[in-house]
Design an enzyme around this catalytic site. Structure first.
Site, PDB file in Angstrom:
ATOM      1  N   TYR A  41       0.821  -1.225   0.000  1.00 30.97           N
ATOM      2  CA  TYR A  41       0.000   0.000   0.000  1.00 30.97           C
ATOM      3  C   TYR A  41       0.849   1.265   0.000  1.00 30.97           C
ATOM      4  O   TYR A  41       0.307   2.370  -0.112  1.00 30.97           O
ATOM      5  CB  TYR A  41      -0.943   0.036   1.216  1.00 30.97           C
ATOM      6  CG  TYR A  41      -1.944  -1.093   1.291  1.00 30.97           C
ATOM      7  CD1 TYR A  41      -2.139  -1.964   0.230  1.00 30.97           C
ATOM      8  CD2 TYR A  41      -2.712  -1.286   2.430  1.00 30.97           C
ATOM      9  CE1 TYR A  41      -3.043  -3.011   0.305  1.00 30.97           C
ATOM     10  CE2 TYR A  41      -3.626  -2.328   2.506  1.00 30.97           C
ATOM     11  CZ  TYR A  41      -3.781  -3.181   1.450  1.00 30.97           C
ATOM     12  OH  TYR A  41      -4.678  -4.206   1.545  1.00 30.97           O
ATOM     13  N   HIS A 101       0.355 -11.916   1.380  1.00 29.38           N
ATOM     14  CA  HIS A 101      -0.695 -11.081   0.763  1.00 29.38           C
ATOM     15  C   HIS A 101      -1.465 -11.799  -0.348  1.00 29.38           C
ATOM     16  O   HIS A 101      -2.688 -11.714  -0.421  1.00 29.38           O
ATOM     17  CB  HIS A 101      -0.050  -9.792   0.234  1.00 29.38           C
ATOM     18  CG  HIS A 101      -1.005  -8.661   0.045  1.00 29.38           C
ATOM     19  ND1 HIS A 101      -0.627  -7.353   0.135  1.00 29.38           N
ATOM     20  CD2 HIS A 101      -2.328  -8.628  -0.233  1.00 29.38           C
ATOM     21  CE1 HIS A 101      -1.673  -6.561  -0.070  1.00 29.38           C
ATOM     22  NE2 HIS A 101      -2.724  -7.325  -0.295  1.00 29.38           N
TER      23      HIS A 101
HETATM   24  P1  NAP Z   1     -14.173  -0.768   1.026  1.00 26.09           P
HETATM   25  O1  NAP Z   1     -13.784  -0.708   2.437  1.00 26.09           O
HETATM   26  O2  NAP Z   1     -15.191  -1.767   0.593  1.00 26.09           O
HETATM   27  O3  NAP Z   1     -14.684   0.658   0.497  1.00 26.09           O
HETATM   28  C1  NAP Z   1     -13.920   1.819   0.641  1.00 26.09           C
HETATM   29  C2  NAP Z   1     -14.648   2.957  -0.039  1.00 26.09           C
HETATM   30  O4  NAP Z   1     -15.876   3.246   0.650  1.00 26.09           O
HETATM   31  C3  NAP Z   1     -13.843   4.249  -0.023  1.00 26.09           C
HETATM   32  O5  NAP Z   1     -14.105   4.925  -1.235  1.00 26.09           O
HETATM   33  C4  NAP Z   1     -14.429   5.005   1.164  1.00 26.09           C
HETATM   34  O6  NAP Z   1     -14.324   6.413   0.994  1.00 26.09           O
HETATM   35  C5  NAP Z   1     -15.867   4.598   1.099  1.00 26.09           C
HETATM   36  N1  NAP Z   1     -16.515   4.611   2.428  1.00 26.09           N
HETATM   37  C6  NAP Z   1     -16.044   4.098   3.575  1.00 26.09           C
HETATM   38  N2  NAP Z   1     -16.915   4.229   4.575  1.00 26.09           N
HETATM   39  C7  NAP Z   1     -17.987   4.877   4.060  1.00 26.09           C
HETATM   40  C8  NAP Z   1     -19.199   5.313   4.609  1.00 26.09           C
HETATM   41  N3  NAP Z   1     -19.524   5.087   5.883  1.00 26.09           N
HETATM   42  N4  NAP Z   1     -20.085   5.959   3.795  1.00 26.09           N
HETATM   43  C9  NAP Z   1     -19.778   6.157   2.473  1.00 26.09           C
HETATM   44  N5  NAP Z   1     -18.640   5.763   1.897  1.00 26.09           N
HETATM   45  C10 NAP Z   1     -17.740   5.116   2.682  1.00 26.09           C
HETATM   46  O7  NAP Z   1     -12.894  -0.987   0.066  1.00 26.09           O
HETATM   47  P2  NAP Z   1     -11.377  -1.445   0.179  1.00 26.09           P
HETATM   48  O8  NAP Z   1     -10.521  -0.326   0.539  1.00 26.09           O
HETATM   49  O9  NAP Z   1     -11.103  -2.189  -1.084  1.00 26.09           O
HETATM   50  O10 NAP Z   1     -11.338  -2.565   1.340  1.00 26.09           O
HETATM   51  C11 NAP Z   1     -11.109  -2.278   2.701  1.00 26.09           C
HETATM   52  C12 NAP Z   1      -9.719  -2.663   3.164  1.00 26.09           C
HETATM   53  O11 NAP Z   1      -9.486  -4.055   2.982  1.00 26.09           O
HETATM   54  C13 NAP Z   1      -8.574  -2.016   2.363  1.00 26.09           C
HETATM   55  O12 NAP Z   1      -8.428  -0.649   2.636  1.00 26.09           O
HETATM   56  C14 NAP Z   1      -7.430  -2.889   2.771  1.00 26.09           C
HETATM   57  O13 NAP Z   1      -6.991  -2.548   4.071  1.00 26.09           O
HETATM   58  C15 NAP Z   1      -8.109  -4.269   2.736  1.00 26.09           C
HETATM   59  N6  NAP Z   1      -7.937  -4.941   1.420  1.00 26.09           N
HETATM   60  C16 NAP Z   1      -7.135  -6.039   1.360  1.00 26.09           C
HETATM   61  C17 NAP Z   1      -6.919  -6.684   0.143  1.00 26.09           C
HETATM   62  C18 NAP Z   1      -6.055  -7.918   0.114  1.00 26.09           C
HETATM   63  O14 NAP Z   1      -5.629  -8.327  -0.978  1.00 26.09           O
HETATM   64  N7  NAP Z   1      -5.782  -8.537   1.241  1.00 26.09           N
HETATM   65  C19 NAP Z   1      -7.533  -6.222  -1.034  1.00 26.09           C
HETATM   66  C20 NAP Z   1      -8.371  -5.102  -0.938  1.00 26.09           C
HETATM   67  C21 NAP Z   1      -8.581  -4.495   0.288  1.00 26.09           C
HETATM   68  P3  NAP Z   1     -13.282   7.341   1.813  1.00 26.09           P
HETATM   69  O15 NAP Z   1     -11.926   6.738   1.683  1.00 26.09           O
HETATM   70  O16 NAP Z   1     -13.430   8.651   1.129  1.00 26.09           O
HETATM   71  O17 NAP Z   1     -13.735   7.393   3.240  1.00 26.09           O
END
Ligand code: NAP
Length: 266
Positions: A41, A101
């Site tokens: 990241y 990962h």
């Molecule tokens: P997510 O959590 O499903 O969605 C994030 C999006 O939703 C961002 O655009 C965020 O905006 C928005 N958001 C968050 N809370 C909100 C709310 N209460 N109301 C409206 N919009 C909201 O997506 P993700 O980042 O893909 O997944 C979460 C975490 O999982 C990652 O950050 C990472 O730590 C982990 N991850 C791991 C892998 C892996 O391969 N292991 C892959 C993907 C993700 P803002 O940022 O503007 O708040």
């Protein structure tokens, strides 16, 4: 820490140094006790800055990061050294949870997992995890690892419900950490989720998170940058869905992935 706090802060794509440090500091001071980052990241120093600024002791929360084989820095051939480098990048003495990962590139259970065991033995991390594994790869990992598998992190939300992976986690007694639990923001536009949200005077994000947290062994790590989203997600812990809500969410499964990689194992 033997249990995972079931709501953590995701940080993927939170790469602005100040914004990232502020998100982490705000979340910790609000009550979050689980922070998720990764070598890939490119934000571990900013996450570390937020941790350093927060008025919360390091032993009060779970810090998770991941070693990758494809991006900058060391890959799986030097997994143990890459694990140690995470401590420098984050500015901490130890990790609580370290993941492989993706099972791609140079990943080989017999080669990679003993190095993860060594990172546990040497106190670099308390717990061992894997991410983006299939059931077959999970079975192989459980057999190969000397340390018990603590967590599997995989994509999971109303459009990709991952019933089999969650059952596997329950049967084998490890945590299933649901990533992209808001379908990267798409659940906010969903008619069924907004309808359920209106009924409970909640947000659609809270509905998705509460639905996932209601499952045994399941943990969520929504990514949120600003204070309003971080707070909104935190308040999902107070939302109780009824059986009808759960049935309606289960009916919108469409096996849709939002996160893909070349050579992904599925
Ligand atoms: P997510 O959590 O499903 O969605 C994030 C999006 O939703 C961002 O655009 C965020 O905006 C928005 N958001 C968050 N809370 C909100 C709310 N209460 N109301 C409206 N919009 C909201 O997506 P993700 O980042 O893909 O997944 C979460 C975490 O999982 C990652 O950050 C990472 O730590 C982990 N991850 C791991 C892998 C892996 O391969 N292991 C892959 C993907 C993700 P803002 O940022 O503007 O708040």
């Amino acid at each position: 820490m033997e249990t995972i706090p079931n709501l953590g802060l995701g940080t993927w794509e939170n790469t602005d140094p100040e914004a990232c440090a502020n998100s982490v500091q705000f979340a910790l001071e609000l009550g979050y006790r689980h922070i998720d980052t990764a070598q890939a990241y490119d934000n571990e120093p900013y996450v570390g800055e937020g941790i350093a600024r927060a008025d919360v002791d390091r032993d009060e929360f779970l810090l998770a990061t991941k070693v990758h084989d494809e991006f900058s820095g060391l890959g799986y051939d030097r997994f143990y050294e890459a694990a140690g480098n995470r401590l420098d990048a984050l500015g901490v003495d130890a990790l609580d949870l370290l993941y492989v990962h993706w099972p791609i590139g140079r990943y080989e259970a017999d080669e990679t997992l003993p190095k993860l065991d060594r990172a546990v033995d040497d106190g670099i991390t308390t717990h061992a995890g894997v991410s983006n594994f299939t059931i077959e790869l999970l079975d192989e990992a459980i057999e190969t690892l000397e340390t018990p598998l603590f967590a599997h992190q995989a994509e999971c939300h109303p459009y990709l419900q991952q019933e089999h992976l969650i059952e596997h986690a329950q049967e084998h007694d490890y945590y299933f950490v649901a990533y992209s639990p808001l379908a990267r923001g798409d659940v906010l536009k969903d008619d069924v989720l907004t309808d359920i949200a209106d009924k409970h005077d909640a947000s659609a994000a809270q509905v998705s998170l509460a639905w996932l947290m209601g499952k045994e062994n399941v943990v969520v790590i929504p990514k949120a940058t600003g204070e309003a989203h971080i707070r909104d997600n935190w308040d999902a812990r107070d939302l109780e869905l009824d059986d009808e809500d759960v049935e309606r969410i289960e009916a919108i499964e469409r096996e849709e992935r939002y996160v893909e990689r070349d050579n992904a194992p599925w």
